[in-house]
Design a protein around this motif. Sequence first.
Motif, short mmCIF file in Angstrom:
data_model
loop_
_atom_site.label_atom_id
_atom_site.label_comp_id
_atom_site.label_asym_id
_atom_site.label_seq_id
_atom_site.Cartn_x
_atom_site.Cartn_y
_atom_site.Cartn_z
N ASP A 23 34.31 -13.36 59.55
CA ASP A 23 35.54 -12.88 58.92
C ASP A 23 36.67 -13.86 59.17
O ASP A 23 36.47 -14.92 59.79
CB ASP A 23 35.90 -11.46 59.41
N VAL A 24 37.87 -13.51 58.69
CA VAL A 24 39.04 -14.39 58.82
C VAL A 24 40.14 -13.69 59.62
O VAL A 24 41.31 -14.01 59.49
CB VAL A 24 39.57 -14.79 57.43
N LEU A 25 39.76 -12.76 60.49
CA LEU A 25 40.74 -11.98 61.24
C LEU A 25 41.16 -12.66 62.54
O LEU A 25 42.10 -12.19 63.20
CB LEU A 25 40.18 -10.58 61.55
N ALA A 28 41.17 -5.95 76.09
CA ALA A 28 42.10 -5.73 74.98
C ALA A 28 43.11 -6.88 75.03
O ALA A 28 42.95 -7.82 75.82
CB ALA A 28 42.77 -4.37 75.09
N ASN A 29 44.15 -6.80 74.21
CA ASN A 29 45.20 -7.81 74.28
C ASN A 29 45.79 -7.81 75.69
O ASN A 29 46.23 -6.77 76.18
CB ASN A 29 46.30 -7.53 73.26
N THR A 30 45.76 -8.96 76.34
CA THR A 30 46.14 -9.03 77.76
C THR A 30 47.01 -10.25 78.01
O THR A 30 46.76 -11.33 77.49
CB THR A 30 44.88 -9.10 78.65
N THR A 31 48.04 -10.05 78.84
CA THR A 31 48.89 -11.15 79.30
C THR A 31 48.49 -11.52 80.72
O THR A 31 48.34 -10.63 81.59
CB THR A 31 50.37 -10.75 79.27
N TYR A 32 48.29 -12.80 80.96
CA TYR A 32 47.91 -13.28 82.30
C TYR A 32 49.09 -14.05 82.88
O TYR A 32 49.53 -15.06 82.32
CB TYR A 32 46.66 -14.16 82.21
N ARG A 33 49.60 -13.54 84.00
CA ARG A 33 50.72 -14.17 84.69
C ARG A 33 50.19 -14.92 85.90
O ARG A 33 49.38 -14.39 86.67
CB ARG A 33 51.73 -13.12 85.13
N GLY A 73 49.40 -22.42 79.79
CA GLY A 73 48.56 -22.69 78.63
C GLY A 73 49.06 -21.93 77.42
O GLY A 73 49.88 -21.00 77.54
N PRO A 74 48.61 -22.29 76.25
CA PRO A 74 49.09 -21.64 75.03
C PRO A 74 48.48 -20.25 74.84
O PRO A 74 47.35 -19.98 75.29
CB PRO A 74 48.64 -22.59 73.93
N ASP A 75 49.22 -19.38 74.18
CA ASP A 75 48.63 -18.12 73.74
C ASP A 75 47.50 -18.42 72.77
O ASP A 75 47.55 -19.39 72.00
CB ASP A 75 49.69 -17.25 73.06
N SER A 76 46.48 -17.58 72.79
CA SER A 76 45.35 -17.83 71.89
C SER A 76 44.65 -16.54 71.54
O SER A 76 44.91 -15.48 72.13
CB SER A 76 44.37 -18.82 72.52
N THR A 77 43.75 -16.64 70.58
CA THR A 77 42.97 -15.51 70.12
C THR A 77 41.51 -15.76 70.45
O THR A 77 40.99 -16.85 70.23
CB THR A 77 43.13 -15.31 68.60
N ILE A 78 40.85 -14.74 71.01
CA ILE A 78 39.43 -14.86 71.35
C ILE A 78 38.70 -13.65 70.80
O ILE A 78 39.32 -12.67 70.35
CB ILE A 78 39.21 -14.96 72.88
N CYS A 79 37.38 -13.71 70.84
CA CYS A 79 36.56 -12.58 70.40
C CYS A 79 36.42 -11.57 71.53
O CYS A 79 36.19 -11.93 72.68
CB CYS A 79 35.18 -13.07 69.96
N LEU A 80 36.59 -10.30 71.18
CA LEU A 80 36.48 -9.22 72.16
C LEU A 80 35.12 -9.27 72.84
O LEU A 80 34.10 -9.49 72.18
CB LEU A 80 36.68 -7.88 71.46
N THR A 81 35.08 -9.06 74.14
CA THR A 81 33.92 -9.10 75.05
C THR A 81 33.58 -10.51 75.51
O THR A 81 32.73 -10.68 76.37
CB THR A 81 32.64 -8.47 74.45
N ASP A 82 34.24 -11.55 74.97
CA ASP A 82 33.98 -12.91 75.42
C ASP A 82 34.62 -13.15 76.79
O ASP A 82 35.66 -12.56 77.12
CB ASP A 82 34.54 -13.94 74.44
N THR A 83 34.00 -14.03 77.56
CA THR A 83 34.57 -14.51 78.82
C THR A 83 35.07 -15.93 78.60
O THR A 83 34.34 -16.77 78.06
CB THR A 83 33.52 -14.49 79.94
N THR A 100 44.90 -12.65 72.75
CA THR A 100 44.73 -11.58 71.77
C THR A 100 43.25 -11.46 71.45
O THR A 100 42.58 -12.45 71.15
CB THR A 100 45.51 -11.89 70.48
N THR A 101 42.72 -10.25 71.55
CA THR A 101 41.28 -10.04 71.33
C THR A 101 41.04 -9.45 69.94
O THR A 101 41.70 -8.49 69.53
CB THR A 101 40.69 -9.09 72.38
N ILE A 102 40.08 -10.05 69.24
CA ILE A 102 39.66 -9.57 67.91
C ILE A 102 38.18 -9.21 67.99
O ILE A 102 37.38 -10.02 68.47
CB ILE A 102 39.89 -10.65 66.83
N PRO A 103 37.78 -8.02 67.54
CA PRO A 103 36.35 -7.65 67.60
C PRO A 103 35.50 -8.62 66.78
O PRO A 103 35.94 -9.18 65.78
CB PRO A 103 36.32 -6.25 67.01
#
Length: 260
Positions: A140-142, A54-59, A8-18, A76-79
Amino acid sequence: DYVTLDAGPDSTICLTDTVQLFPRGDGLYFLWEALPSGPIDDITAKNPLVAPPANTTYRVTASIGKCNTTDQLTLTTIPYPTAYAGEDTVICFGDTALLHASMIASSFTWSPFNTLSDPGSLQTRAYPLTTQAYVFSAYDVLGCPKPGRDTVVVTVRDEIHAFAGNDTSIVVGQPLLLTGTGADLIEWQPSLYLNRNDIATPVASLNDNFTYVMRAYTPEGCFDLDTINIKVFKTAPDIFVPNAFVPGSTRNNVLRPIPV
């Protein structure tokens, strides 16, 4: 010849989200690993749930029999944006509350906004008629696509209807029991000729006409006022019958006996 696999593609999510992972390929068995670390609800599931701290790679390794291949993706996790709606408050019916919000974000919204004086401002006045919870959402736009939210509750005390009793008349020297309603706390002013002025049912001992103003109030300071006028006849108990009246006038327009 080989096992196909796309983690799957790399992506950005909100910190604490599942989030749930959705690899593609023809593998029959899967084995997941978080780098450097992070919770995975089932490391052998094809679509596990993960909550990276935190920022995590899943293999992931996909296999068919002894054939296998490996791929990975990075989350990538963003608060969440920081939102603070202010302290809960209590107001009287018909009054307003000043809301003080703050945020670490680039934009915000209030909901609902129809009872706010300025919904486009961090500081605004709220004028609800009943208890209302206002949700403050900060954006925000982070990279975190979701807003941070906080709620402030404006509690509205019920409207007070003070009633000091109907205007009345007594004869001189006759004790009069006053009965006030409207709130748990009652005060009568002036306190002259009363055995107490801080209860709902004081006793008045009057020698002349008098007027009391009753204040029904709550500990928060909500109040309402009512007045009772007391006429004192300096006679014995009697029934007075007028001998004339003025029809069509605003005074003395009804011929009726007056019991005292």
